[in-house]
Design a protein around this motif. Structure first.
Motif, PDB file in Angstrom:
ATOM      1  N   PHE A   1      54.524  30.424 -26.288  1.00 29.88           N
ATOM      2  CA  PHE A   1      54.950  31.429 -25.564  1.00 29.88           C
ATOM      3  C   PHE A   1      54.404  32.146 -24.702  1.00 29.88           C
ATOM      4  O   PHE A   1      53.718  33.628 -24.053  1.00 29.88           O
ATOM      5  CB  PHE A   1      56.136  31.866 -26.441  1.00 29.88           C
ATOM      6  CG  PHE A   1      57.632  31.875 -26.529  1.00 29.88           C
ATOM      7  CD1 PHE A   1      57.189  30.438 -25.752  1.00 29.88           C
ATOM      8  CD2 PHE A   1      57.694  31.703 -27.599  1.00 29.88           C
ATOM      9  CE1 PHE A   1      58.858  29.904 -26.037  1.00 29.88           C
ATOM     10  CE2 PHE A   1      58.734  31.137 -28.370  1.00 29.88           C
ATOM     11  CZ  PHE A   1      59.143  29.637 -27.407  1.00 29.88           C
ATOM     12  N   ALA A   2      53.154  33.212 -25.674  1.00 32.53           N
ATOM     13  CA  ALA A   2      52.122  33.886 -25.720  1.00 32.53           C
ATOM     14  C   ALA A   2      51.687  33.772 -24.179  1.00 32.53           C
ATOM     15  O   ALA A   2      51.174  34.677 -23.541  1.00 32.53           O
ATOM     16  CB  ALA A   2      51.183  34.280 -26.382  1.00 32.53           C
TER      17      ALA A   2
ATOM     18  N   ALA B   1      52.248  31.672 -21.567  1.00 32.71           N
ATOM     19  CA  ALA B   1      53.619  31.759 -20.601  1.00 32.71           C
ATOM     20  C   ALA B   1      53.829  33.208 -19.916  1.00 32.71           C
ATOM     21  O   ALA B   1      53.404  33.170 -18.670  1.00 32.71           O
ATOM     22  CB  ALA B   1      54.452  31.139 -21.668  1.00 32.71           C
ATOM     23  N   ARG B   2      53.212  34.009 -21.491  1.00 35.17           N
ATOM     24  CA  ARG B   2      54.063  35.669 -20.900  1.00 35.17           C
ATOM     25  C   ARG B   2      52.548  35.905 -20.044  1.00 35.17           C
ATOM     26  O   ARG B   2      52.731  36.628 -18.483  1.00 35.17           O
ATOM     27  CB  ARG B   2      54.299  36.368 -22.356  1.00 35.17           C
ATOM     28  CG  ARG B   2      54.794  37.848 -22.258  1.00 35.17           C
ATOM     29  CD  ARG B   2      56.278  38.000 -21.246  1.00 35.17           C
ATOM     30  NE  ARG B   2      56.998  37.036 -22.312  1.00 35.17           N
ATOM     31  CZ  ARG B   2      57.886  37.515 -22.978  1.00 35.17           C
ATOM     32  NH1 ARG B   2      57.697  38.197 -23.568  1.00 35.17           N
ATOM     33  NH2 ARG B   2      59.374  36.544 -23.955  1.00 35.17           N
ATOM     34  N   ILE B   3      51.322  35.500 -20.818  1.00 33.53           N
ATOM     35  CA  ILE B   3      50.254  36.530 -20.403  1.00 33.53           C
ATOM     36  C   ILE B   3      50.135  35.511 -18.989  1.00 33.53           C
ATOM     37  O   ILE B   3      49.516  36.292 -18.144  1.00 33.53           O
ATOM     38  CB  ILE B   3      49.157  35.631 -21.085  1.00 33.53           C
ATOM     39  CG1 ILE B   3      48.942  36.466 -22.089  1.00 33.53           C
ATOM     40  CG2 ILE B   3      47.522  36.208 -20.619  1.00 33.53           C
ATOM     41  CD1 ILE B   3      47.954  36.146 -23.534  1.00 33.53           C
TER      42      ILE B   3
ATOM     43  N   ASP C   1      52.631  35.161 -16.662  1.00 38.63           N
ATOM     44  CA  ASP C   1      53.323  35.448 -16.050  1.00 38.63           C
ATOM     45  C   ASP C   1      52.887  36.986 -15.470  1.00 38.63           C
ATOM     46  O   ASP C   1      52.807  37.301 -13.868  1.00 38.63           O
ATOM     47  CB  ASP C   1      54.508  35.554 -16.899  1.00 38.63           C
ATOM     48  CG  ASP C   1      55.525  34.276 -16.788  1.00 38.63           C
ATOM     49  OD1 ASP C   1      55.024  32.986 -15.505  1.00 38.63           O
ATOM     50  OD2 ASP C   1      56.293  33.976 -17.715  1.00 38.63           O
ATOM     51  N   ALA C   2      52.232  37.211 -16.401  1.00 40.33           N
ATOM     52  CA  ALA C   2      52.111  38.806 -16.248  1.00 40.33           C
ATOM     53  C   ALA C   2      50.999  38.783 -15.399  1.00 40.33           C
ATOM     54  O   ALA C   2      50.671  38.912 -14.036  1.00 40.33           O
ATOM     55  CB  ALA C   2      51.593  39.501 -17.514  1.00 40.33           C
TER      56      ALA C   2
ATOM     57  N   ASP D   1      69.900  38.116 -26.270  1.00 37.04           N
ATOM     58  CA  ASP D   1      68.086  37.298 -26.270  1.00 37.04           C
ATOM     59  C   ASP D   1      67.925  36.733 -27.487  1.00 37.04           C
ATOM     60  O   ASP D   1      67.539  35.631 -27.510  1.00 37.04           O
ATOM     61  CB  ASP D   1      67.393  39.390 -26.356  1.00 37.04           C
ATOM     62  CG  ASP D   1      67.729  39.802 -24.759  1.00 37.04           C
ATOM     63  OD1 ASP D   1      67.826  38.513 -23.877  1.00 37.04           O
ATOM     64  OD2 ASP D   1      67.340  41.114 -24.835  1.00 37.04           O
TER      65      ASP D   1
ATOM     66  N   LYS E   1      58.941  25.355 -17.717  1.00 35.23           N
ATOM     67  CA  LYS E   1      59.138  26.920 -17.939  1.00 35.23           C
ATOM     68  C   LYS E   1      58.377  27.544 -19.177  1.00 35.23           C
ATOM     69  O   LYS E   1      58.510  27.804 -19.553  1.00 35.23           O
ATOM     70  CB  LYS E   1      60.058  26.820 -16.797  1.00 35.23           C
ATOM     71  CG  LYS E   1      60.165  26.809 -15.433  1.00 35.23           C
ATOM     72  CD  LYS E   1      61.741  27.559 -14.872  1.00 35.23           C
ATOM     73  CE  LYS E   1      61.980  25.745 -13.852  1.00 35.23           C
ATOM     74  NZ  LYS E   1      63.527  26.205 -13.474  1.00 35.23           N
TER      75      LYS E   1
END
Lengths: 303, 309
Positions: free
Chosen positions: A282-283, A285-287, A289-290, B115, B308
């Motif tokens: 997740f981390a 993927a988040r980075i 995206d940012a 959420d 994704k």
């Protein structure tokens, strides 16, 4: 009930069946397992009859050489498999990324190994590895070599080969999809500037594919910790403990040794490991995206 | 679209790859038509007399005619096949309906707790069956029971079968519920990406015409996300059809599924290769059919599920 409250309740009504099922059969069992891992628990006992033993199960496991062995087997298996599959899969994707006839037929044939039951995959490979009857040794002997003791001396390697056979296509197909969605303009520009095929791969294709590849690798790593049936059918964890991955050890501790508390603690260790991997995914993927968002903003400001 | 000419080495590589991925399956297919004598004997070649005897032995308990080569039908494969079919079809159907509704709620509505729900769904995707083994075994055998003394318990046992004190363990529903729960996170997650693509204006038009939220869902949204449903159905069916560990912990003599039967017959000392290959082939047939006819959906599902994260 008025129309207003009905409308406000709608999302909950839609969610209710899923929430109830997952609550009963997923979340409650997980909580139950955490609770049970602090107890001295025998399959014949009701959990309310068991004694609280604190962290004893966890501590015993931590110093248990057999558990450590199976943990290291699991780690070796998972990481070897993922590295090998990534290298082979991405390599093949780069080779196959051409405009050829019948690519869809090819993809169909490649996903076959993944769709077949792990039990059946184990069965096929156990047959092929068989010391006398098996395909590999028969072929070796007919060529004049000595047979190899596949599932004896080289059990872990043999199991790894079987997993690579089954799951490399997964990486291959995802990598192919990533390659085909690369921006044509970047490749075009590189070709005009006279970049060789190697330079294109190293400096353009691989860096652009990286985001997808990292997520794919992590996804595959998480899955590699779940592998159980293939190994169970091929070697049953043997010889000795050489292929006894944690998942297999959990099932043996629960059914053969009948120590549910220890098995629960073991499951918890595995769960924590997977949790860390998932959070890492997740981390990342988040980075990513940012970063893409930032780049897009920069482009907009400059333009 | 023009196809480029490739160098012969490239085609050779392709041929090797195809051989490697399909070879083992073909080998099993061929061997399932051989007698054990032919499999064990030195003849590696393709010259043998094909026989369906292995399949007859495997399916002996549901065949309508008597077999000459078999005195006693020990392998109850037919029954297991029926169990497998019941369990995987029902759990696939349930998962799709429930998962669809949940995915729709998560995509289209803003509500309190949204959420939390979607994060929980994402997190539980990584829980392996082996981790569920211990708690599910304990709960299904000891907690989710109707006491044997009560009248209802006895009645349920007589009507639906199951163990002495009527627990979830040993019934079809016990296995089905855990498969549904295990597959839900993945299905919800994959369908979300399809539902997002349904144009909102379509739903609003239907609502203006006086359709309620459930009508909008079943009459407008469901028909539009059929490709997503197909992909989700195949993945769910595959997991339910192939799963061994939880089924082996939860089933009893009458609710065994095919993978359990194969594993049990493998661990015996003297493996009857022909028969076991035939059972393996029968277990592999539905996934192979799906692969051949719906590979496009499978690949869509796979890429949507991975890219994704």
């Amino acid at each position: 009930m008025t129309a207003q409250t009905f409308n406000r309740m709608t999302p909950y009504l839609f969610l209710a069946p899923a929430a109830i099922t997952m609550g009963i059969a997923l979340l409650y069992p997980l909580g139950y397992m955490v609770y049970g891992s602090f107890r001295d628990w025998d399959p014949s006992q009701n959990i309310s009859e068991t004694d609280f033993v604190g962290l004893k199960n966890y501590v015993t496991l931590f110093f248990d050489p057999a558990f450590r062995e199976s943990l290291s087997v699991t780690l070796v298996f998972a990481f070897t498999v993922v590295v090998a599959e990534m290298v082979i899969g991405v390599g093949l994707a780069l080779l196959l990324d051409r405009n050829i006839r019948g690519i869809s037929v090819l993809r169909t044939l490649f996903i076959l190994p993944m769709m077949i039951a792990p039990v059946v995959v184990g069965l096929m490979w156990r047959y092929m590895y068989h010391p006398t009857v098996g395909t590999f040794n028969k072929t070796l002997k007919s060529l004049g070599f000595d047979g190899v003791d596949w599932l004896g001396q080289h059990a872990l390697l043999s199991v790894i080969i079987a997993d690579i056979w089954q799951w490399t296509p997964f990486i291959l197909i995802l990598a192919l999809a990533a390659l085909q969605s690369l921006p044509a303009s970047a490749l075009e520009a590189a070709r005009i500037d006279g970049a060789t095929a190697w330079q294109q791969i190293w400096h353009i294709k691989l860096p652009l594919m990286m985001p997808v590849l990292v997520v794919t690798a992590l996804l595959r790593l998480i899955d590699a910790f779940k592998v159980l049936e293939v190994i169970l059918v091929m070697t049953e964890g043997g010889p000795g403990l050489s292929t006894e991955i944690v998942a297999l050890r959990i099932s043996r501790t629960a059914t053969e040794f009948r120590e549910l508390g220890t098995a629960a603690a073991m499951s918890n260790y595995l769960l924590i490991l997977l949790l860390i991997l998932t959070l890492a995914m997740f981390a990342i993927a988040r980075i990513q995206d940012a970063r893409t968002a930032r780049l897009a903003r920069q482009v907009q400001e400059e333009g | 679209m023009a196809h480029e000419r490739q160098n012969p080495a490239f085609y050779a590589l392709l041929a090797v790859l195809i051989f490697m991925s399909v070879g083992p399956v073909l080998l099993m297919f061929v061997n399932s038509f051989k007698l054990d004598v032919d499999i064990i004997g030195g003849t590696t070649g393709l010259i043998f007399l094909p026989t369906i005897q292995n399949y007859e032995t495997a399916l002996c308990d549901i065949l309508w005619y008597e077999l000459d080569h078999l005195e006693f039908c020990s392998l109850k494969f037919g029954g297991a096949l029926i169990n497998s079919l019941i369990i995987s079809l029902i759990s696939t159907g349930l998962t799709l309906v429930i998962g669809c509704m949940a995915a729709y709620a998560l995509v289209r509505f803003r509500f309190f707790g949204r959420d939390t729900v979607s994060l929980t769904t994402l997190m539980v995707r990584m829980v392996p069956p082996a981790v569920l083994l211990v708690p599910v075994f304990g709960l299904w055998n000891n907690e989710f029971c109707i006491g044997k003394t009560t009248l209802v318990g006895g009645w349920i046992r007589d009507v639906f079968g199951g163990r002495g004190d009527v627990c979830l363990a040993g019934t079809h529903s016990g296995i089905i519920i855990i498969y549904v729960a295990m597959n839900l996170p993945f299905v919800i997650w994959i369908l979300q990406s399809f539902i997002v693509q349904v144009p909102r204006s379509l739903e609003e038009a239907a609502r203006v015409d006086g359709a309620g939220p459930f009508q909008v869902f079943f009459k407008i949204v469901l028909p539009l996300i059929q490709p997503g449903l197909a992909a989700a159905a195949i993945f769910t069916f595959r997991i339910a059809w192939n799963e061994y560990l939880l089924a082996s912990a939860l089933s009893d003599r009458n609710t065994k599924t095919v993978p359990i039967l194969i594993v049990n017959n493998m661990s015996e000392f003297n493996v009857e290769w022909g028969v076991i290959m035939a059972t393996g082939m029968l277990l592999a047939v539905p996934p192979i059919i799906f692969t051949l006819f719906a590979s496009r959906q499978i690949i869509t599902g796979m890429t949507a599920g991975a890219v994704k994260g």
